[in-house]
Scaffold this motif. Sequence first.
Motif, PDB file in Angstrom:
ATOM      1  N   SER A 137      79.029   7.859  12.392  1.00 59.75           N
ATOM      2  CA  SER A 137      79.922   8.726  13.152  1.00 59.75           C
ATOM      3  C   SER A 137      79.524   8.815  14.592  1.00 59.75           C
ATOM      4  O   SER A 137      78.374   9.040  14.925  1.00 59.75           O
ATOM      5  CB  SER A 137      79.904  10.109  12.521  1.00 59.75           C
ATOM      6  OG  SER A 137      80.110  11.095  13.448  1.00 59.75           O
ATOM      7  N   SER A 164      74.574   9.279  12.636  1.00 59.74           N
ATOM      8  CA  SER A 164      74.810  10.267  11.593  1.00 59.74           C
ATOM      9  C   SER A 164      75.715   9.697  10.514  1.00 59.74           C
ATOM     10  O   SER A 164      76.624   8.921  10.793  1.00 59.74           O
ATOM     11  CB  SER A 164      75.441  11.529  12.182  1.00 59.74           C
ATOM     12  OG  SER A 164      74.529  12.184  13.024  1.00 59.74           O
ATOM     13  N   SER A 224      74.156  17.575   4.219  1.00 63.94           N
ATOM     14  CA  SER A 224      75.396  18.325   4.004  1.00 63.94           C
ATOM     15  C   SER A 224      76.197  18.411   5.300  1.00 63.94           C
ATOM     16  O   SER A 224      75.645  18.400   6.396  1.00 63.94           O
ATOM     17  CB  SER A 224      75.066  19.733   3.511  1.00 63.94           C
ATOM     18  OG  SER A 224      76.238  20.525   3.439  1.00 63.94           O
ATOM     19  N   ASN A 225      77.510  18.497   5.150  1.00 67.66           N
ATOM     20  CA  ASN A 225      78.382  18.680   6.315  1.00 67.66           C
ATOM     21  C   ASN A 225      79.095  20.033   6.250  1.00 67.66           C
ATOM     22  O   ASN A 225      80.086  20.248   6.928  1.00 67.66           O
ATOM     23  CB  ASN A 225      79.424  17.563   6.399  1.00 67.66           C
ATOM     24  CG  ASN A 225      80.423  17.607   5.262  1.00 67.66           C
ATOM     25  OD1 ASN A 225      80.154  18.182   4.203  1.00 67.66           O
ATOM     26  ND2 ASN A 225      81.582  17.004   5.479  1.00 67.66           N
ATOM     27  N   THR A 269      88.379  21.442   7.308  1.00 68.62           N
ATOM     28  CA  THR A 269      87.678  20.339   7.949  1.00 68.62           C
ATOM     29  C   THR A 269      87.880  20.375   9.463  1.00 68.62           C
ATOM     30  O   THR A 269      88.942  20.762   9.954  1.00 68.62           O
ATOM     31  CB  THR A 269      88.152  18.985   7.399  1.00 68.62           C
ATOM     32  OG1 THR A 269      89.562  18.855   7.619  1.00 68.62           O
ATOM     33  CG2 THR A 269      87.861  18.868   5.910  1.00 68.62           C
ATOM     34  N   TYR A 319      72.766  13.672  11.520  1.00 65.89           N
ATOM     35  CA  TYR A 319      73.302  14.574  10.495  1.00 65.89           C
ATOM     36  C   TYR A 319      73.632  13.722   9.274  1.00 65.89           C
ATOM     37  O   TYR A 319      74.669  13.056   9.226  1.00 65.89           O
ATOM     38  CB  TYR A 319      74.539  15.305  11.016  1.00 65.89           C
ATOM     39  CG  TYR A 319      74.245  16.189  12.207  1.00 65.89           C
ATOM     40  CD1 TYR A 319      73.827  17.503  12.037  1.00 65.89           C
ATOM     41  CD2 TYR A 319      74.356  15.685  13.505  1.00 65.89           C
ATOM     42  CE1 TYR A 319      73.535  18.308  13.128  1.00 65.89           C
ATOM     43  CE2 TYR A 319      74.072  16.486  14.599  1.00 65.89           C
ATOM     44  CZ  TYR A 319      73.663  17.795  14.400  1.00 65.89           C
ATOM     45  OH  TYR A 319      73.370  18.587  15.495  1.00 65.89           O
ATOM     46  N   CYS A 320      72.711  13.727   8.315  1.00 62.46           N
ATOM     47  CA  CYS A 320      72.857  12.805   7.187  1.00 62.46           C
ATOM     48  C   CYS A 320      72.816  13.519   5.840  1.00 62.46           C
ATOM     49  O   CYS A 320      72.731  12.881   4.794  1.00 62.46           O
ATOM     50  CB  CYS A 320      71.763  11.737   7.246  1.00 62.46           C
ATOM     51  SG  CYS A 320      70.099  12.416   7.441  1.00 62.46           S
ATOM     52  N   PHE A 363      82.878  17.900   9.707  1.00 60.38           N
ATOM     53  CA  PHE A 363      82.266  19.084   9.117  1.00 60.38           C
ATOM     54  C   PHE A 363      83.326  19.889   8.376  1.00 60.38           C
ATOM     55  O   PHE A 363      84.529  19.732   8.609  1.00 60.38           O
ATOM     56  CB  PHE A 363      81.623  19.954  10.200  1.00 60.38           C
ATOM     57  CG  PHE A 363      80.413  19.339  10.851  1.00 60.38           C
ATOM     58  CD1 PHE A 363      79.184  19.349  10.215  1.00 60.38           C
ATOM     59  CD2 PHE A 363      80.507  18.746  12.106  1.00 60.38           C
ATOM     60  CE1 PHE A 363      78.058  18.791  10.816  1.00 60.38           C
ATOM     61  CE2 PHE A 363      79.400  18.182  12.711  1.00 60.38           C
ATOM     62  CZ  PHE A 363      78.181  18.199  12.063  1.00 60.38           C
ATOM     63  N   VAL A 414      77.461  11.801   8.813  1.00 56.14           N
ATOM     64  CA  VAL A 414      78.528  12.800   8.784  1.00 56.14           C
ATOM     65  C   VAL A 414      79.616  12.423   9.778  1.00 56.14           C
ATOM     66  O   VAL A 414      79.331  12.145  10.943  1.00 56.14           O
ATOM     67  CB  VAL A 414      77.958  14.201   9.123  1.00 56.14           C
ATOM     68  CG1 VAL A 414      79.077  15.207   9.297  1.00 56.14           C
ATOM     69  CG2 VAL A 414      76.992  14.657   8.046  1.00 56.14           C
ATOM     70  N   THR A 415      80.852  12.366   9.317  1.00 54.16           N
ATOM     71  CA  THR A 415      81.984  12.050  10.202  1.00 54.16           C
ATOM     72  C   THR A 415      82.821  13.283  10.508  1.00 54.16           C
ATOM     73  O   THR A 415      83.613  13.270  11.448  1.00 54.16           O
ATOM     74  CB  THR A 415      82.887  10.986   9.560  1.00 54.16           C
ATOM     75  OG1 THR A 415      83.360  11.477   8.305  1.00 54.16           O
ATOM     76  CG2 THR A 415      82.114   9.690   9.360  1.00 54.16           C
ATOM     77  N   PHE A 445      83.813  15.742  13.838  1.00 55.32           N
ATOM     78  CA  PHE A 445      82.431  15.823  14.315  1.00 55.32           C
ATOM     79  C   PHE A 445      82.403  16.314  15.761  1.00 55.32           C
ATOM     80  O   PHE A 445      81.732  17.304  16.087  1.00 55.32           O
ATOM     81  CB  PHE A 445      81.776  14.444  14.204  1.00 55.32           C
ATOM     82  CG  PHE A 445      80.299  14.442  14.481  1.00 55.32           C
ATOM     83  CD1 PHE A 445      79.384  14.604  13.459  1.00 55.32           C
ATOM     84  CD2 PHE A 445      79.824  14.265  15.772  1.00 55.32           C
ATOM     85  CE1 PHE A 445      78.012  14.601  13.716  1.00 55.32           C
ATOM     86  CE2 PHE A 445      78.461  14.254  16.035  1.00 55.32           C
ATOM     87  CZ  PHE A 445      77.558  14.423  14.997  1.00 55.32           C
TER      88      PHE A 445
END
Length: 325
Positions: free
Chosen positions: A2, A7, A172-173, A92, A169-170, A12, A9-10, A95
């Motif tokens: 992302s 990360s 929880s999102n 949602t 950030y790898c 949150f 995470v793409t 990021f």
Amino acid sequence: MSEGNGSAVTEFVIVGFPGLKAKYYGLASAVMFLVYVCTLLGNAIFLMLFTKDRSLHKPMYIIILNLVVSDILFSTTTLPKIIARYWFQAGTISFTGCFVQMYFVHYFGSVNSFVLFIMALDRYVAICHPLRYPMIMTNFNVCMLLATAWLISKAGPMMMVIRAYPLPYCASNRIVQCYCDHISITVLACTDRAPYGFPAFIAAMVVLLVPLAFIVFSYASIIVAVIWIASTEGRLKMLSTCSAQLIIIALYYLPRCFVYLASIVGIKFSRDLRIVIIMLYSLLPPMINPLIYCLRTTEVKQILLKKFRGQRVHVQRQNISTLCN
């Protein structure tokens, strides 16, 4: 990957209140929607009065105008997303969008703190140095102070975003909060949070405690000055002038100080209770502030009554004209 920062995470997910049951989602969204509408309407009324009536173009009301603008922007930054999360199950956020929200949350919070500082300065000069007030607190000087407040408030939030955005950030999102803020984001980073959390904490303390220290000093000086006023009527008038600002300041600072002190001394309470307290001090003042400085300020009340009576007379004349025709 992302945003090119390594990360996994793409996006949150805004969780809101983790303990809230699904059957209460509609109620939660309705309450927050009502708060948002009341905030917009109340502050819009003051904006309209300030725009239409030149008698409000004075230092105190210019300061209130900046508080109004900051409150509207803060509420618009935070509330629509959490309302959508509970109303439409659309929690949602992208990021980058989360970091943009984080920046504006801390930015408008900082602006509010400095505007309250300027409000206290205005009352201090008005009561403790009344003869010098027209020379010190001119419209130009107040506007320069306010412009400085809006400018220097950018530094802390920008530093937070610049340091937090590149973190990996790898895990929880899920943002266990009603909006993206520094703590709720960086706690999800797959790295030691201390080097990033401590500078942000210091920045928050500076923004919170430096204005608060002067506010306490200024109102202590005001109380001493009021005590020396021989006339009881004069004392009541002075205290009435400051009481609205004191209510606003108490709503803004006291819950924040409680949350920060609780974290320092290690007081533990549930995540839901912590989020409730944060939402109260974040969203209640913008909604209540217009009521305080409209209902507690004689000049604003008189203008409101004059506008209301004028509108009623205009409607009556229109009705009479319609009947005659």
